[in-house]
Enzyme design. Structure first.
Site, PDB file in Angstrom:
ATOM      1  CB  CYS A  21      62.460  15.074   0.427  1.00 21.81           C
ATOM      2  SG  CYS A  21      62.148  13.540  -0.442  1.00 21.81           S
ATOM      3  CB  CYS A  27      63.909   7.659   0.697  1.00 22.03           C
ATOM      4  SG  CYS A  27      65.387   7.767  -0.290  1.00 22.03           S
ATOM      5  CB  CYS A 106      65.109  12.134  -6.197  1.00 20.26           C
ATOM      6  SG  CYS A 106      66.673  12.383  -5.306  1.00 20.26           S
ATOM      7  CB  CYS A 368      84.576   9.154  -0.663  1.00 19.08           C
ATOM      8  SG  CYS A 368      85.028   7.453  -0.996  1.00 19.08           S
TER       9      CYS A 368
END
Ligand SMILES: C[S@@+](CC[C@H](N)C(=O)[O-])C[C@H]1O[C@@H](n2cnc3c(N)ncnc32)[C@H](O)[C@@H]1O
Length: 412
Positions: A21, A27, A106, A368
């Protein structure tokens, strides 16, 4: 140690690869893209093992990766901002609260979603209205949320703005509405896959993409996704695991490990849209689902009837408060198995006390956040030492990123 420092230390054991990317490093998203995918999985597996060592028990840890670790995400949340003096739309820049990286693509998102992103940005530029600035609280465009259905390829768009007339940036209410309606019309005309276009209005100072008012401007109110045998209607604000294929595997695995008995009762705590309850429903007499967000439960009820699931009862409220009604939860609704899937902070101590009082044969914990998972497993086992850690299985819901979804099973 700060999370970024810890990650540098963890990555040191692995060879680096060229991240595909062009936004890597700028980012703030994919911090693991410079490791080969098998090494990303090894790093995450090691992290789980190290965290579990605090419990003094180490069952084998299985981590299920994704076959294709690119373009897997079913939801994206972009922020409007400024980049080189122009309106930008993308993700927050690494180590910055204000700066937004202007994205053309993305690699975690399906291509039709990134085409919508580019068109919404171009349409926003054409309006001449400014992006919202989180420091000055001035400006109009705030967030863009895009969901896509893996099953149907259809897309739901929600453009979030400030109310407009309040800060003088976009004239009066009618003019603001005409501007956003024009954008919605353009996007739907250019992208036949767009099923719904919502407008969300928020005057909140906090940087959270949760609108106070939602208006459906074009199309159907819900996007349909399929998980295992279930058809699931989604709304802009519905919680759904980011990778539909892994979500199905996670719920199938969790429910496959549970033995509630055909006459048994199960609790699905922090149930969101009630998906775990649906997977469990055919194997028990009754499932009780609890969630703090009434809008999740409205959709849960709709999805239950859409899928012919009749033995699930949903209750709206905070788990730690609702379970205090011991007469109901420890008699009529006394569980054989309990599934918990709390937000990052983990379980409230009162929720732990109620689960311990119910003393289910099995507790499945989906998490998570490995730190709060280990803390809560420790508290549950301290409260009742005959609970043993019977299994730990993790699912890579978020390839290329530092996140992880783990399932742990306690049994007595
Ligand atoms: C990680 S999501 C899990 C959703 C669901 N189990 C799934 O797999 O899609 C956490 C859920 O907990 C809910 N929640 C957060 N705090 C809560 C609380 N104190 N009591 C009840 N629900 C809560 C949120 O609304 C959200 O739906």
């Amino acid at each position: 140690m700060r999370p970024e420092q810890l990650l540098v230390q963890e990555k040191a054991a692995y060879a680096r690869v060229d991240p595909p990317c062009p936004y890597f490093g700028t980012c703030g998203g994919c911090t693991l893209q410079d490791l080969a995918y098998p090494d990303q999985l090894a790093l995450k597996r090691d992290r789980i093992r190290r965290a579990l060592a605090a419990l003094g028990e180490a069952p084998p840890v299985e981590l299920i990766g994704l076959e294709d670790p690119w373009r897997y995400r079913n939801k994206a949340e972009f922020t409007f901002g400024e980049w080189d003096g122009r309106l930008a739309l993308g993700y927050h820049a690494a180590r910055s609260f204000w700066r937004v990286v202007d994205l053309d693509d993305c690699l975690l998102l399906p291509e039709p979603v990134t085409r919508v992103l580019r068109d919404v940005r171009d349409a926003a530029v054409r309006t001449g209205l400014p992006p919202y600035h989180p420091r000055t609280h001035q400006g109009f465009f705030r967030y863009l949320l895009v969901r896509s259905s893996r099953a149907t390829g259809r897309i739901l768009v929600c453009l979030m703005t400030s109310p407009g007339s309040a800060d003088g940036t976009a004239g009066n209410g009618a003019a603001v509405r005409a501007v956003v309606e024009g954008m919605a019309h353009d996007v739907v005309a250019r992208h036949p896959a767009v099923e719904s276009f919502y407008w969300g209005l928020t005057g909140r100072v906090a940087d959270v993409a949760v609108p106070e008012q939602l208006i459906l401007l074009e199309g159907a109110p819900h996007l349909e996704e399929r998980l295992g045998p279930f058809r699931i209607k989604l709304h802009p604000l519905s919680f759904l695991q980011p990778t539909s294929v892994q979500a199905d595997r996670l719920y199938t695995t969790v429910c496959g490990r549970l033995r509630p008995g055909a006459d048994g009762v199960a609790w699905d705590l922090y149930c969101g849209l009630g998906l775990i309850a649906f997977y469990l429903a055919s194997r028990v007499r009754k499932v009780y689902g609890i969630d703090g967000e009434p809008h999740h439960l409205e959709l849960a009820a709709l999805n239950a009837s859409l899928n012919g699931v009749r033995n699930v009862e949903f209750r709206a409220g905070r788990v730690e408060a609702l379970l205090l009604d011991r007469r109901f939860w420890l008699q009529e609704a006394k569980p054989d198995v309990v599934v918990v899937d709390p937000p990052r902070a983990g379980l409230h101590p009162r929720a732990i006390a109620s689960i311990l009082a119910a003393r289910p044969a099995q507790i499945a914990y989906l998490s998570c956040n490995i730190q709060s998972l280990v803390r809560d497993l420790g508290a549950l086992r301290t409260g009742f030492p005959r609970y043993r850690l019977a299994a730990v299985q993790a699912f890579d819901m978020f390839p290329q990123t530092n996140h992880l979804e783990t399932f742990a099973l306690l049994e007595r």
